[in-house]
Write a protein that holds these residues in place. Structure first.
Motif, short mmCIF file in Angstrom:
data_model
loop_
_atom_site.label_atom_id
_atom_site.label_comp_id
_atom_site.label_asym_id
_atom_site.label_seq_id
_atom_site.Cartn_x
_atom_site.Cartn_y
_atom_site.Cartn_z
N VAL A 28 -104.84 -44.61 42.97
CA VAL A 28 -104.58 -45.29 41.71
C VAL A 28 -103.83 -44.38 40.76
CG1 VAL A 28 -106.50 -46.91 41.77
CG2 VAL A 28 -106.91 -44.60 40.99
N ALA A 29 -102.92 -44.94 39.97
CA ALA A 29 -102.14 -44.15 39.01
C ALA A 29 -101.47 -45.08 38.03
CB ALA A 29 -101.09 -43.31 39.74
N GLY A 30 -101.17 -44.53 36.84
CA GLY A 30 -100.39 -45.26 35.85
C GLY A 30 -101.21 -45.83 34.72
N GLY A 31 -100.52 -46.32 33.66
CA GLY A 31 -101.19 -46.94 32.53
C GLY A 31 -101.78 -45.93 31.57
N GLU A 32 -102.69 -46.42 30.72
CA GLU A 32 -103.32 -45.55 29.72
C GLU A 32 -104.41 -44.68 30.33
OE1 GLU A 32 -104.55 -48.60 27.10
OE2 GLU A 32 -102.72 -48.57 25.93
N VAL A 33 -104.85 -45.03 31.52
CA VAL A 33 -105.80 -44.21 32.26
C VAL A 33 -105.14 -43.79 33.56
CG1 VAL A 33 -108.00 -44.16 33.45
CG2 VAL A 33 -107.81 -45.33 31.26
N SER A 34 -105.06 -42.49 33.81
CA SER A 34 -104.49 -42.01 35.05
C SER A 34 -105.54 -41.24 35.83
CB SER A 34 -103.28 -41.10 34.78
OG SER A 34 -103.66 -40.01 33.95
N VAL A 35 -105.45 -41.30 37.15
CA VAL A 35 -106.41 -40.62 38.02
C VAL A 35 -105.84 -39.27 38.40
CG1 VAL A 35 -107.61 -40.70 40.22
CG2 VAL A 35 -107.38 -42.78 38.86
N LEU A 36 -106.61 -38.22 38.17
CA LEU A 36 -106.13 -36.87 38.41
C LEU A 36 -106.26 -36.47 39.87
CD1 LEU A 36 -107.65 -35.14 35.25
CD2 LEU A 36 -105.38 -36.15 35.55
N GLY A 37 -107.07 -37.17 40.63
CA GLY A 37 -107.21 -36.85 42.04
C GLY A 37 -108.08 -37.86 42.75
N GLY A 38 -107.76 -38.12 44.02
CA GLY A 38 -108.58 -39.01 44.84
C GLY A 38 -108.29 -40.48 44.59
N GLY A 39 -109.10 -41.32 45.18
CA GLY A 39 -108.96 -42.77 45.02
C GLY A 39 -110.28 -43.42 45.34
N VAL A 40 -110.33 -44.74 45.20
CA VAL A 40 -111.55 -45.48 45.50
C VAL A 40 -111.66 -45.66 47.01
CG1 VAL A 40 -112.78 -47.64 45.18
CG2 VAL A 40 -111.45 -46.65 43.29
N LEU A 41 -112.80 -45.33 47.57
CA LEU A 41 -112.99 -45.41 49.02
C LEU A 41 -114.00 -46.48 49.38
CD1 LEU A 41 -112.21 -43.95 51.72
CD2 LEU A 41 -114.36 -42.70 51.48
N TRP A 42 -113.55 -47.44 50.21
CA TRP A 42 -114.46 -48.48 50.70
C TRP A 42 -115.08 -48.04 52.01
CZ3 TRP A 42 -115.56 -53.63 49.17
CH2 TRP A 42 -115.00 -53.97 47.93
N PRO A 43 -116.41 -48.23 52.18
CA PRO A 43 -117.07 -47.91 53.45
C PRO A 43 -116.62 -48.87 54.54
CG PRO A 43 -118.66 -48.10 51.64
CD PRO A 43 -117.36 -48.68 51.16
N THR A 44 -117.05 -48.59 55.76
CA THR A 44 -116.74 -49.47 56.88
C THR A 44 -117.52 -50.78 56.76
OG1 THR A 44 -118.54 -48.66 58.27
CG2 THR A 44 -116.47 -47.44 58.36
N THR A 45 -117.14 -51.76 57.56
CA THR A 45 -117.83 -53.05 57.54
C THR A 45 -119.30 -52.89 57.89
OG1 THR A 45 -115.78 -54.20 58.16
CG2 THR A 45 -117.84 -55.38 58.51
N ALA A 46 -119.59 -52.02 58.88
CA ALA A 46 -120.98 -51.79 59.27
C ALA A 46 -121.77 -51.14 58.14
CB ALA A 46 -121.03 -50.91 60.51
N GLU A 47 -121.14 -50.21 57.42
CA GLU A 47 -121.82 -49.55 56.31
C GLU A 47 -122.07 -50.52 55.16
OE1 GLU A 47 -120.20 -44.97 56.91
OE2 GLU A 47 -118.96 -46.43 55.84
N LEU A 48 -121.12 -51.43 54.93
CA LEU A 48 -121.34 -52.45 53.90
C LEU A 48 -122.50 -53.36 54.29
CD1 LEU A 48 -117.64 -53.46 53.08
CD2 LEU A 48 -119.22 -52.20 51.60
N ALA A 49 -122.58 -53.68 55.59
CA ALA A 49 -123.64 -54.57 56.06
C ALA A 49 -125.02 -53.92 55.92
CB ALA A 49 -123.39 -54.95 57.52
N SER A 50 -125.07 -52.60 55.85
CA SER A 50 -126.35 -51.89 55.75
C SER A 50 -127.01 -52.07 54.38
CB SER A 50 -126.16 -50.40 56.02
OG SER A 50 -125.52 -49.77 54.91
N GLY A 51 -126.21 -52.44 53.38
CA GLY A 51 -126.75 -52.61 52.04
C GLY A 51 -126.90 -51.32 51.26
N LYS A 52 -126.49 -50.20 51.83
CA LYS A 52 -126.57 -48.92 51.13
C LYS A 52 -125.58 -48.87 49.97
CE LYS A 52 -127.97 -46.12 55.12
NZ LYS A 52 -127.58 -44.98 55.99
N VAL A 53 -125.89 -48.07 48.97
CA VAL A 53 -124.97 -47.83 47.86
C VAL A 53 -124.16 -46.58 48.18
CG1 VAL A 53 -124.74 -47.34 45.41
CG2 VAL A 53 -126.56 -48.86 46.20
N TYR A 54 -122.84 -46.71 48.19
CA TYR A 54 -121.97 -45.57 48.45
C TYR A 54 -121.33 -45.13 47.14
CZ TYR A 54 -122.75 -46.36 53.36
OH TYR A 54 -123.37 -46.49 54.59
#
Length: 257
Positions: free
Chosen positions: A134-160
């Motif tokens: 992510v980048a741009g606008g009035e808020v800029s990200v200095l490093g990294g990005g949003v990471l989605w877990p795998t489908t199996a990890e999402l199915a586990s109901g855990k909070v990542y």
């Protein structure tokens, strides 16, 4: 897309949270309960040669089908003003990178006949995770990005959980802040949108920002259907003592490339 969400949409969410945090009074909002885990994106080099549109195709995630030419059209509604708009997302190219695929998508927003278009990159890792730079606008990200877990990890109901370092530059001196991000799968349900009825997985993502002694959280709920992708998204801003629905997005059509 709105969707798991495109990078630009994710940043818009971070901006809402950060800027609201600058002006709201308050206490921290709670995030979803459950077992908490941290996610780390695999290393991926972004130096590569794009695959030709006529021959490229990747599977992506089971909940996020990717192939050049895939096109999603959404109807968006702003809850406060009631204004409607259209958002069209199309896969432009697929680039092999170390550890996965970089997918470039165009996002065109049509509001009252005025169209704006931007391109964003998303990394689909071979282990099933998805990273949104992510980048741009009035808020800029200095490093990294949003990471989605795998489908199996999402199915586990855990909070990542992950942390984005952001810079807020709305007015006055820019401020560096941490945005705490959580992603959690919350089961499946039947969802009806203009494009049809789907059995979809609900994924909830939160962005929490604390500026000084003030905190706010944005919640993004996405319903994603296997073979189609995100079919509905609701965005809510959690302010102290209040939860306000800010926008809703529903799928009008999905066309395979």
């Amino acid at each position: 897309m709105s969707k798991f969400r495109s990078a630009r949409a994710v940043l818009a969410g971070a901006a809402v949270v950060a800027l609201a945090g600058c002006g709201a009074s308050a206490s921290s909002s709670n995030v979803a309960s459950g077992t908490t885990s941290s996610t780390t994106a695999p290393s991926a080099s972004l130096s590569a040669t794009p695959v030709a549109a006529s021959s490229s195709s990747v599977t992506g995630s089971p909940l996020y089908p990717i192939a050049v030419g895939n096109t999603w059209v959404y109807q968006t509604t702003a809850s406060v003003s009631g204004e409607n708009g259209l958002q069209t997302t199309k896969v432009l190219s697929v680039v092999p990178v170390s550890g996965g695929q970089r997918v470039t998508m165009s996002e065109t927003t049509d509001l009252h006949g005025v169209k704006t278009t931007s391109d964003d990159d998303t990394i689909f890792y071979s282990n099933g995770t998805i990273s949104y730079p992510v980048a741009g606008g009035e808020v800029s990200v200095l490093g990294g990005g949003v990471l989605w877990p795998t489908t199996a990890e999402l199915a586990s109901g855990k909070v990542y959980h992950s942390v984005l370092r952001i810079k807020v530059a709305k007015s006055g001196p820019a401020q560096d802040q941490d945005a705490n991000v959580t992603v959690q799968g919350q089961g499946t349900s039947t969802v009806t949108v203009p494009a049809g009825t789907y059995q979809a997985t609900l994924v909830t993502m939160t962005f929490s920002v604390k500026v000084g002694g003030e905190s706010s959280t944005e919640e993004v709920q996405t319903w994603a259907a296997p073979g189609t992708g995100p079919v509905k998204t609701k965005v809510s801003l959690h302010a102290p003592g209040n939860i306000a629905l800010t926008s809703t997005q529903e799928l009008l059509s999905f066309t395979k490339g």
